[in-house]
Scaffold this active site. Structure first.
Site, PDB file in Angstrom:
ATOM      1  N   HIS A   1    -121.115 -38.837-117.634  1.00 17.58           N
ATOM      2  CA  HIS A   1    -122.274 -38.371-118.387  1.00 17.58           C
ATOM      3  C   HIS A   1    -122.557 -39.366-119.499  1.00 17.58           C
ATOM      4  CE1 HIS A   1    -124.866 -35.440-120.602  1.00 17.58           C
ATOM      5  NE2 HIS A   1    -125.142 -35.082-119.366  1.00 17.58           N
TER       6      HIS A   1
ATOM      7  N   ILE B   1    -103.538  -1.244-120.213  1.00 16.68           N
ATOM      8  CA  ILE B   1    -104.081  -0.663-118.982  1.00 16.68           C
ATOM      9  C   ILE B   1    -105.607  -0.728-119.062  1.00 16.68           C
ATOM     10  CG2 ILE B   1    -104.202   1.384-117.519  1.00 16.68           C
ATOM     11  CD1 ILE B   1    -101.410   0.231-117.667  1.00 16.68           C
TER      12      ILE B   1
ATOM     13  N   GLU C   1    -125.072 -33.997-107.643  1.00 19.03           N
ATOM     14  CA  GLU C   1    -125.673 -34.988-108.540  1.00 19.03           C
ATOM     15  C   GLU C   1    -124.671 -36.086-108.869  1.00 19.03           C
ATOM     16  OE1 GLU C   1    -128.340 -35.122-112.611  1.00 19.03           O
ATOM     17  OE2 GLU C   1    -126.687 -33.694-112.516  1.00 19.03           O
TER      18      GLU C   1
ATOM     19  N   HIS D   1    -125.464 -29.242-110.669  1.00 16.67           N
ATOM     20  CA  HIS D   1    -125.863 -30.177-111.726  1.00 16.67           C
ATOM     21  C   HIS D   1    -124.611 -30.785-112.338  1.00 16.67           C
ATOM     22  CE1 HIS D   1    -126.977 -30.968-116.077  1.00 16.67           C
ATOM     23  NE2 HIS D   1    -127.879 -31.680-115.429  1.00 16.67           N
ATOM     24  N   ASN D   2    -124.675 -32.079-112.682  1.00 16.84           N
ATOM     25  CA  ASN D   2    -123.500 -32.755-113.253  1.00 16.84           C
ATOM     26  C   ASN D   2    -122.251 -32.444-112.422  1.00 16.84           C
ATOM     27  OD1 ASN D   2    -125.068 -33.776-115.296  1.00 16.84           O
ATOM     28  ND2 ASN D   2    -124.304 -32.424-116.896  1.00 16.84           N
TER      29      ASN D   2
ATOM     30  N   ASP E   1    -124.472 -39.232-111.556  1.00 19.75           N
ATOM     31  CA  ASP E   1    -124.967 -40.022-112.692  1.00 19.75           C
ATOM     32  C   ASP E   1    -124.310 -41.388-112.634  1.00 19.75           C
ATOM     33  OD1 ASP E   1    -126.762 -38.373-113.832  1.00 19.75           O
ATOM     34  OD2 ASP E   1    -125.548 -37.777-115.541  1.00 19.75           O
TER      35      ASP E   1
ATOM     36  N   GLU F   1    -128.923 -40.109-110.223  1.00 22.81           N
ATOM     37  CA  GLU F   1    -129.468 -40.443-111.549  1.00 22.81           C
ATOM     38  C   GLU F   1    -129.016 -41.876-111.807  1.00 22.81           C
ATOM     39  OE1 GLU F   1    -131.394 -38.968-113.950  1.00 22.81           O
ATOM     40  OE2 GLU F   1    -131.911 -37.587-112.340  1.00 22.81           O
TER      41      GLU F   1
END
Length: 775
Positions: A375, A669, A360, A330-331, A362, A409
């Site tokens: 986006h 540690i 994807e 996604h994205n 956009d 998209e």
């Protein structure tokens, strides 16, 4: 070799036991990776000037050189004449020749193409864009770096462990006199993540200081190494089966394989393992396996937790496309969060190299008539659509040959949609699927095998697919809004709602015609989809809606996904690009469960585990009961059926080896503990953990037993997690490994560990014993 006598055998090319040990020696595999005298290695060791490119105005000369450990690159600034460690060879993902990175394309001109190359790192580290003085020199850098990366990758886990330990020894030798003082020995123990009190350190030192001169050198360091790497648990296991004059015969090894490892092995298999992994030639001649050979076997694929036959493609790849879980992003364009994070074609390269098969894009109108990807309504940076398609083409089939879905998209004007179609057509060429396979209207999806090397476009389409075989007919769908806009409208700010509400996005025929098997449509219920939608018409679901359907109508969702594709995506409120749990959606048969690959988290670990097998193709065949329209399977109610195969998992966490320090402070540690998680149907979901071992990340031992009931093994995943215990705050993550339940090997197995980014932690691992029984 005398009967009954055990001596330490040596790994091929290592310097242990070969001759007197010298911390600063540079001609064993621990330094040269078996490349002694190699001209490419010598080139890197000599080093040279390169132009480091950060912007069109920031290009500065830096001197790069491979250190004598042959795993660390350093650079020298001409301004300060100060060396700075820049990176480890093992942190490099790939070296790319030419102006292939965004930075080089943007900040250099085409005539210098042959002089440019980029070093691409694992994780989130930025690329290193470089320019050599000539094309020949650039080729030499690329060739040399690729060769040493390949040689380093081919070291087995035991060799990597020795390499790591010897480099820690070098760092501890502060005065570089090839000797270890007591103080240097204590510093070394801290470096390898083990805390010992002063009394024990002094005792260990005195035991090794046979010359009584107050420092360790040569054979004394070899003896110290032997004491340090001694594994009592291996002694015990080996001793039980080494019944032939103190060694394992082929018959002894066969008994171990059948009794402990629960393998259907033959004597020929035992002989094969001895010939393959025994390190002592005299033992091999007698068909005996020494303890070192036995340990070597346990570190190799045959001895690991993952069934080695599942590392390759082992499933039927001729089923319809929607019968597989598909690794999905996604994205994909984002490197970080979805509010102001950078967009980059590198993000596509990284996702595809990790086996992602659905990316994807956009798409928005850009300047100069060129569509861009970012986006929308945020401050994320923009990248050109055409550059993205070029990057996708280059990296699509590096890891997997199976089809890649381009999920569009689309927010662009008709004019720029035509540009998008033109770019996809010209760049992807014949690999882009633009018509159905065959010469008549299909009734089902083609298989991943039939679609090898092809790109599928997912998006809106103006007509039904049937129009490809007859007169065009309008489908009544003009692509009014993108799916994510439709489903997220209620969550957007009022002004954004006004900007998009009622808006009709017109669709260019050229782009519409590229959508074949993945036509995006709105979901109006399972019955409507069954009655009115073709197999190729698919819906996208926001996580909240999908989760509700998976919980309330799981069986209906499974039936829907028997002949349709479903894509799930994270809620728009996840502005930090966080992820959701993909397991309930897989349990409901959803194929394209899209996650933010740019975000490291437990959910991405589980996703990586789901697609770890079947050759990391990004396609995993769903169980038969999720491919049957008559199936009554419901992961929530879990009634009786072929899916119910109740197993009992008996698991012993024996020990861990060479865990990395989480806190890099010298005195810090790891207080190691191990969690084991079962991910699957609700009835199988469980987790248990060991106590923590204080101040030991080098070789902690638990011998802790767990028992899990697993009812639906085909959907279950087992996640091993190592953490650094903290009584005040949350435990720190150290490493993890997730594997499908059905891919577990039984018996004594090593579990390799991965870091937060999903990359291997060199030499770190768990040692476990696994038994699976019918309940």
């Amino acid at each position: 070799m005398e009967d009954g006598q055990r001596r330490r055998t040596t790994l091929p090319g290592t310097i242990i036991g070969a001759r007197k040990f010298d911390i600063m020696e540079t001609n064993g595999i621990n330094d040269k990776h078996g490349m002694e005298g190699d001209t490419d290695l010598q080139f890197l060791l000599v080093g040279g000037d390169l132009l480091k490119v950060r912007s069109s105005s920031w290009k500065k000369t830096r001197f790069y050189k491979l250190q004598e450990d042959c795993q660390t690159m350093w650079h020298e600034s001409k301004k300060t004449f100060k060396f700075n460690q820049t990176f480890s060879i093992k942190d490099i993902s790939v070296v790319r020749a030419g102006r292939q990175s965004e930075g080089l394309r943007k900040n250099t001109e085409e005539p210098v193409e042959g002089r440019c190359f980029s070093i691409i790192f694992k994780g989130r580290r930025k690329n290193l864009d470089l320019m050599a003085s000539s094309e020949e020199e650039a080729k030499q850098w690329v060739t040399s770096l690729e060769k040493i990366m390949s040689n380093m990758e081919n070291l087995n886990s035991q060799q990597k462990t020795e390499h790591w330990i010897f480099n820690c020894l070098r760092k501890a030798d502060k005065n570089r006199d090839n000797k270890l003082s007591l103080k240097e020995l204590k510093d070394f123990l801290h470096q390898i993540n083990i805390e010992v009190d002063d009394q024990y350190a002094e005792k260990l030192f005195q035991e090794c200081d046979q010359s009584k001169c107050g420092h360790l050198a040569g054979d004394e360091i070899e003896h110290f190494y032997s004491l340090l790497t001694h594994r009592q648990e291996i002694d015990t296991i080996y001793g039980e089966y080494a019944k032939t004059t103190g060694f394992m015969s082929a018959e002894n090894l066969l008994e171990f394989l059948i009794k402990e490892q629960r393998e259907e092995a033959t004597l020929a298999d035992a002989h094969r393992l001895i010939n393959k992994y025994e390190l002592d030639d005299k033992a091999k001649e007698k068909q005996l396996m020494t303890q070192d050979g036995f340990l070597m076997y346990l570190h190799m694929p045959e001895g690991l937790v993952l069934n080695p036959t599942h590392k390759a493609v082992h499933q039927d790849m001729s089923q319809p496309l929607n019968h597989y879980f598909i690794s999905s992003s996604h994205n994909t364009y984002l490197m970080e969060d979805q509010l102001k994070g950078p967009s980059s074609t590198e993000a596509y390269a990284r996702a595809l190299i990790k086996g992602c098969r659905c990316v994807e894009l956009d798409c928005w109108d850009g300047s100069d008539g060129e569509p861009v990807i970012y986006h929308g309504y945020t401050l994320t940076s923009k990248i050109l659509f055409k550059d993205t398609i070029k990057a996708i083409k280059e990296y699509a089939f590096k890891t997997s040959d199976y089809p890649v879905i381009l999920s569009l998209e689309n927010h662009c004007s008709v004019e720029q949609q035509r540009v998008m179609a033109q770019h996809m057509s010209s760049i992807l060429g014949s690999a882009l699927l633009t018509s159905p396979l065959g010469d008549q209207m299909p009734t089902d999806f083609p298989s991943p095998e039939e679609l090898k090397g092809r790109f599928l476009v997912k998006g809106k389409r103006l007509t039904k697919l049937e129009a490809c075989f007859g007169p065009e007919e309008t489908a009544g769908d003009d692509g009014s809004l993108t799916e994510e806009e439709e489903d997220d409208k209620e969550e957007e700010e009022e002004e954004k709602k006004k900007a998009t509400e009622g808006k009709k996005l017109k669709l260019a025929k050229e782009l519409s015609d590229m959508v074949i098997y993945c036509k995006s449509v709105h979901f109006n219920g399972f019955q409507d989809a069954k009655d009115n939608l073709g197999f190729y018409e698919m819906s996208s679901f926001k996580e909240r809606k999908a989760m509700a359907l998976a919980e309330e109508s799981a069986n209906s969702y499974i039936h829907h996904n028997v002949d349709k594709l479903s894509r799930i995506y994270p809620a728009g409120t996840r502005t930090d690009s966080s992820n959701y749990n993909p397991v309930p959606l897989w349990n409901a048969g959803c194929q394209i469960v899209s996650l933010n690959f740019q975000t490291s988290c437990n959910d991405m670990d589980v996703n990586q585990g789901r697609f770890l097998t079947n050759g990391k193709t990004g396609y995993v065949l769903k169980p038969a009961y999720m491919r049957d329209l008559g199936s009554e399977f419901d992961p929530i109610t879990l009634t009786a059926g072929p899916w119910l195969q109740h197993k009992t998992l008996h698991l012993m966490i024996v020990s861990a080896q060479q865990l990395p320090k989480v806190n890099q402070k010298k005195t810090s540690i790891v207080d190691a503990l191990v969690k084991v998680e079962i991910h699957g149907v609700p009835a199988d979901t469980a987790d248990k953990e060991t106590p923590y071992i204080e101040n030991n990340g080098f070789n902690p031992m638990w011998n802790e037993n767990f028992k899990f009931d697993v009812y639906v093994p085909e959907l279950a995943l087992v996640r091993f997690v190592v953490e650094d215990h903290d009584s005040v705050t949350d435990n720190d993550f150290v490493g993890q490994f997730t594997v499908p339940f059905t891919s577990l090997q039984m018996g004594y197995r090593h579990v390799p560990l991965l870091n937060k980014e999903g990359d291997p932690l060199p030499s770190a691992g768990l040692f476990v014993h696994i038994m699976i029984m019918d309940a």
